[in-house]
Design a protein around this motif. Structure first.
Motif, PDB file in Angstrom:
ATOM      1  N   GLU A  14       0.832  -1.213   0.000  1.00 49.42           N
ATOM      2  CA  GLU A  14       0.000   0.000   0.000  1.00 49.42           C
ATOM      3  C   GLU A  14       0.858   1.252   0.000  1.00 49.42           C
ATOM      4  OE1 GLU A  14      -3.213   2.606  -0.050  1.00 49.42           O
ATOM      5  OE2 GLU A  14      -3.170   0.477  -0.538  1.00 49.42           O
ATOM      6  N   THR A  16       3.772   1.634  -1.394  1.00 51.86           N
ATOM      7  CA  THR A  16       4.243   1.809  -2.772  1.00 51.86           C
ATOM      8  C   THR A  16       3.142   2.386  -3.650  1.00 51.86           C
ATOM      9  OG1 THR A  16       5.829   0.001  -2.571  1.00 51.86           O
ATOM     10  CG2 THR A  16       5.135   0.591  -4.806  1.00 51.86           C
ATOM     11  N   ALA A  17       1.954   1.816  -3.552  1.00 44.65           N
ATOM     12  CA  ALA A  17       0.827   2.305  -4.359  1.00 44.65           C
ATOM     13  C   ALA A  17       0.472   3.746  -3.996  1.00 44.65           C
ATOM     14  CB  ALA A  17      -0.383   1.397  -4.183  1.00 44.65           C
ATOM     15  N   GLU A  20       3.033   6.102  -5.482  1.00 42.07           N
ATOM     16  CA  GLU A  20       2.767   6.224  -6.921  1.00 42.07           C
ATOM     17  C   GLU A  20       1.556   7.112  -7.183  1.00 42.07           C
ATOM     18  OE1 GLU A  20       2.346   2.321  -8.577  1.00 42.07           O
ATOM     19  OE2 GLU A  20       4.462   1.813  -8.259  1.00 42.07           O
ATOM     20  N   GLN A  21       0.502   6.923  -6.395  1.00 45.82           N
ATOM     21  CA  GLN A  21      -0.714   7.710  -6.592  1.00 45.82           C
ATOM     22  C   GLN A  21      -0.450   9.190  -6.345  1.00 45.82           C
ATOM     23  OE1 GLN A  21      -4.025   6.234  -4.367  1.00 45.82           O
ATOM     24  NE2 GLN A  21      -5.427   7.767  -5.151  1.00 45.82           N
ATOM     25  N   LEU A  26       0.360   5.876 -10.491  1.00 47.55           N
ATOM     26  CA  LEU A  26      -0.118   4.589 -10.013  1.00 47.55           C
ATOM     27  C   LEU A  26      -0.268   3.632 -11.176  1.00 47.55           C
ATOM     28  CD1 LEU A  26      -1.180   2.817  -7.706  1.00 47.55           C
ATOM     29  CD2 LEU A  26      -3.457   3.740  -8.176  1.00 47.55           C
ATOM     30  N   SER A  30       0.563  -2.275  -9.505  1.00 46.26           N
ATOM     31  CA  SER A  30       0.631  -1.923  -8.079  1.00 46.26           C
ATOM     32  C   SER A  30      -0.751  -1.993  -7.441  1.00 46.26           C
ATOM     33  CB  SER A  30       1.203  -0.517  -7.886  1.00 46.26           C
ATOM     34  OG  SER A  30       2.553  -0.479  -8.254  1.00 46.26           O
ATOM     35  N   ALA A  31      -1.737  -1.432  -8.102  1.00 42.75           N
ATOM     36  CA  ALA A  31      -3.099  -1.442  -7.572  1.00 42.75           C
ATOM     37  C   ALA A  31      -3.630  -2.869  -7.459  1.00 42.75           C
ATOM     38  CB  ALA A  31      -4.012  -0.594  -8.456  1.00 42.75           C
TER      39      ALA A  31
END
Length: 65
Positions: A14, A16-17, A20-21, A26, A30-31
């Motif tokens: 989470e 990492t995601a 990215e977001q 994102l 990853s999601a």
């Protein structure tokens, strides 16, 4: 809501995601990795995946709460 044990590997995914977001980068991978891990953990723990996801997001996005 009951306390839900969130394993470190979920927090790492989470985090990492979320990074990215925040950078508008994102990725689908990853999601999808976060969602798959949330589903698996929820099933193993016998709790709602929605509860796991909410607890996970709280832990990563609002750690001071």
């Amino acid at each position: 809501m009951a306390d839900i044990d969130i394993p470190q590997h979920l927090i790492d995914l989470e985090s990492t995601a979320w990074t990215e977001q925040q950078k508008s980068r994102l990725t689908v991978n990853s999601a999808a990795a976060v969602q798959q891990a949330v589903r698996e953990h929820a099933a193993a723990a016998g709790v709602s995946r929605y509860q796991v996801e909410a607890a996970l997001k709280r832990a990563v996005r609002h750690p001071e709460s």
